[in-house]
Scaffold this active site. Structure first.
Site, PDB file in Angstrom:
ATOM      1  N   ASP A 183      -1.703 -10.828  41.023  1.00 54.11           N
ATOM      2  CA  ASP A 183      -1.773 -12.044  41.830  1.00 54.11           C
ATOM      3  C   ASP A 183      -2.533 -11.933  43.143  1.00 54.11           C
ATOM      4  OD1 ASP A 183      -0.571 -13.702  40.069  1.00 54.11           O
ATOM      5  OD2 ASP A 183       1.445 -13.463  40.875  1.00 54.11           O
ATOM      6  N   ASP A 206       0.442  -6.136  47.514  1.00 48.80           N
ATOM      7  CA  ASP A 206      -0.248  -5.896  48.777  1.00 48.80           C
ATOM      8  C   ASP A 206      -0.070  -7.107  49.696  1.00 48.80           C
ATOM      9  OD1 ASP A 206      -2.105  -6.696  46.397  1.00 48.80           O
ATOM     10  OD2 ASP A 206      -2.861  -7.774  48.156  1.00 48.80           O
ATOM     11  N   ASP A 263      -4.276 -10.612  27.389  1.00 46.57           N
ATOM     12  CA  ASP A 263      -3.873 -11.414  28.528  1.00 46.57           C
ATOM     13  C   ASP A 263      -2.383 -11.168  28.799  1.00 46.57           C
ATOM     14  OD1 ASP A 263      -4.743 -14.074  30.117  1.00 46.57           O
ATOM     15  OD2 ASP A 263      -2.629 -14.151  29.545  1.00 46.57           O
ATOM     16  N   LYS A 291      -3.412 -17.511  48.990  1.00 46.83           N
ATOM     17  CA  LYS A 291      -3.559 -18.832  49.621  1.00 46.83           C
ATOM     18  C   LYS A 291      -2.695 -19.872  48.899  1.00 46.83           C
ATOM     19  CE  LYS A 291      -8.121 -18.072  51.489  1.00 46.83           C
ATOM     20  NZ  LYS A 291      -9.516 -18.002  51.119  1.00 46.83           N
TER      21      LYS A 291
HETATM   22  C1  LIG Z   1      -5.478  -6.664  41.541  1.00 50.21           C
HETATM   23  S1  LIG Z   1      -5.834  -5.770  40.082  1.00 50.21           S
HETATM   24  C2  LIG Z   1      -4.538  -4.535  40.049  1.00 50.21           C
HETATM   25  C3  LIG Z   1      -4.872  -3.408  39.102  1.00 50.21           C
HETATM   26  C4  LIG Z   1      -3.872  -2.259  39.058  1.00 50.21           C
HETATM   27  N1  LIG Z   1      -2.567  -2.706  38.582  1.00 50.21           N
HETATM   28  C5  LIG Z   1      -3.759  -1.590  40.392  1.00 50.21           C
HETATM   29  O1  LIG Z   1      -2.715  -1.754  41.041  1.00 50.21           O
HETATM   30  O2  LIG Z   1      -4.726  -0.890  40.784  1.00 50.21           O
HETATM   31  C6  LIG Z   1      -5.308  -6.891  38.809  1.00 50.21           C
HETATM   32  C7  LIG Z   1      -5.727  -6.477  37.422  1.00 50.21           C
HETATM   33  O3  LIG Z   1      -5.203  -7.451  36.520  1.00 50.21           O
HETATM   34  C8  LIG Z   1      -6.201  -7.801  35.597  1.00 50.21           C
HETATM   35  N2  LIG Z   1      -5.925  -9.188  35.165  1.00 50.21           N
HETATM   36  C9  LIG Z   1      -6.182 -10.313  35.842  1.00 50.21           C
HETATM   37  N3  LIG Z   1      -5.749 -11.376  35.136  1.00 50.21           N
HETATM   38  C10 LIG Z   1      -5.209 -10.886  33.995  1.00 50.21           C
HETATM   39  C11 LIG Z   1      -4.607 -11.484  32.858  1.00 50.21           C
HETATM   40  N4  LIG Z   1      -4.463 -12.807  32.760  1.00 50.21           N
HETATM   41  N5  LIG Z   1      -4.169 -10.694  31.855  1.00 50.21           N
HETATM   42  C12 LIG Z   1      -4.324  -9.325  31.945  1.00 50.21           C
HETATM   43  N6  LIG Z   1      -4.879  -8.701  32.998  1.00 50.21           N
HETATM   44  C13 LIG Z   1      -5.322  -9.478  34.008  1.00 50.21           C
HETATM   45  C14 LIG Z   1      -7.509  -7.664  36.339  1.00 50.21           C
HETATM   46  O4  LIG Z   1      -8.585  -7.458  35.445  1.00 50.21           O
HETATM   47  C15 LIG Z   1      -7.227  -6.460  37.217  1.00 50.21           C
HETATM   48  O5  LIG Z   1      -7.612  -5.248  36.591  1.00 50.21           O
END
Ligand SMILES: C[S@@+](CC[C@H](N)C(=O)[O-])C[C@H]1O[C@@H](n2cnc3c(N)ncnc32)[C@H](O)[C@@H]1O
Length: 198
Positions: free
Chosen positions: A101, A137, A78, A105
Site C-alpha cells: 500500500d 513505512d 495478484d 494520500k
Molecule cells: C512497496 S513494494 C514492497 C515489496 C516487498 N514486500 C518489500 O517490503 O520490499 C510492493 C510490492 O507489491 C507488488 N504489488 C503491487 N500490487 C500488487 C498486487 N495487486 N498483487 C501482487 N503484488 C502486488 C509490487 O509489484 C511490489 O513488488
C-alpha cells in the site's frame, strides 16, 4: 520456476508436491530478500513468494537457482486473487505482507489493499495457529490496521511469532529506514480452534 497464475481460476497445491514442515507466503514479495532468506533458513519449509511484476520474479528466480534453493516457489499472482481463490482454505502457516500500500494520500484510499474484506480473506488462508505478519513505512496505517484486525476476535497479537526473522529487512524497509522512516511490524496469530465440546 515461476508459475503464472494471473488470469487463471485454478486452486494450486501450496505444498508444491513436498511434505513441508510449514508453508510461508510472502505476498507482494518485491525483490525477494525475505523470501530468499526464509527459504535458506528453513529448507524443510515451502516458501511461496508472489508478486505481479514478472521482471522482479525472474531476478529472484535466478538468485534462487544460484543459491541452490529448491523450496522457493515463485507465483505471478495478484494479491487479491491469491487470497480469494488461488489457494485452498487453511493452508498457510505464516503470511508476510510487508510494506504494501504505497497509497498514503487520502484521495488514494480506494487503492489500498488492506481492508476489512482483504484481512478476512487472509484469515481464510491461515491454518489454525497461523500467523499474519505485516509492516509499513507509513506509520498512520498502523492505527487503521489495528482497527481492522480488532474486527477479527480470532486474531491475537503475537509479536514473538516473528522473533526468528526480526533481523531481516526487506529492500523497501532498508530504503525507508535510510530515508529516516520507522518501519514497524505487527504479528497476529489465528487462534487454534477451541476444543470440541460435543
Ligand atoms: C512497496 S513494494 C514492497 C515489496 C516487498 N514486500 C518489500 O517490503 O520490499 C510492493 C510490492 O507489491 C507488488 N504489488 C503491487 N500490487 C500488487 C498486487 N495487486 N498483487 C501482487 N503484488 C502486488 C509490487 O509489484 C511490489 O513488488
Amino acid at each position: 520456476m515461476i508459475e503464472i497464475l494471473t488470469g487463471t481460476y485454478q486452486v494450486i497445491d501450496p505444498t508444491r508436491g513436498r511434505a513441508p514442515s510449514a508453508i510461508e507466503l510472502d505476498m507482494g514479495c518485491g525483490k525477494g530478500r525475505l523470501a530468499l532468506e526464509l527459504a535458506r533458513r528453513y529448507p524443510d519449509r515451502v516458501v511461496l513468494a508472489s508478486d505481479v511484476m514478472l521482471g522482479r520474479l525472474r531476478r529472484i528466480d535466478r538468485k534462487a537457482t544460484n543459491r541452490g534453493l529448491t523450496n522457493l516457489a515463485l507465483l505471478r499472482a495478484d494479491n487479491l486473487d491469491l487470497a480469494s481463490y488461488l489457494l485452498p482454505h487453511a493452508c498457510i502457516d505464516r503470511i508476510h505482507l510487508l510494506c504494501p500500500d504505497p497509497w498514503p494520500k487520502e484521495r488514494h484510499r480506494i487503492k489500498r489493499l488492506v481492508t476489512t474484506d482483504f484481512v478476512g480473506r487472509l484469515v481464510r488462508l491461515l491454518k489454525p495457529g497461523g500467523v499474519l505478519h505485516m509492516s509499513t513505512d507509513h506509520v498512520p496505517y498502523l492505527a487503521d490496521w489495528r482497527r481492522i484486525l480488532a474486527l477479527y476476535p480470532c486474531l491475537r497479537e503475537a509479536a514473538a511469532a516473528i522473533a526468528d526473522i526480526a533481523d531481516i529487512q526487506t529492500e523497501f524497509e532498508v530504503q525507508w529506514r535510510a530515508a529516516g522512516k520507522d518501519v514497524p511490524h505487527l504479528a497476529f496469530r489465528l487462534e487454534p480452534r477451541p476444543p470440541d465440546r460435543g
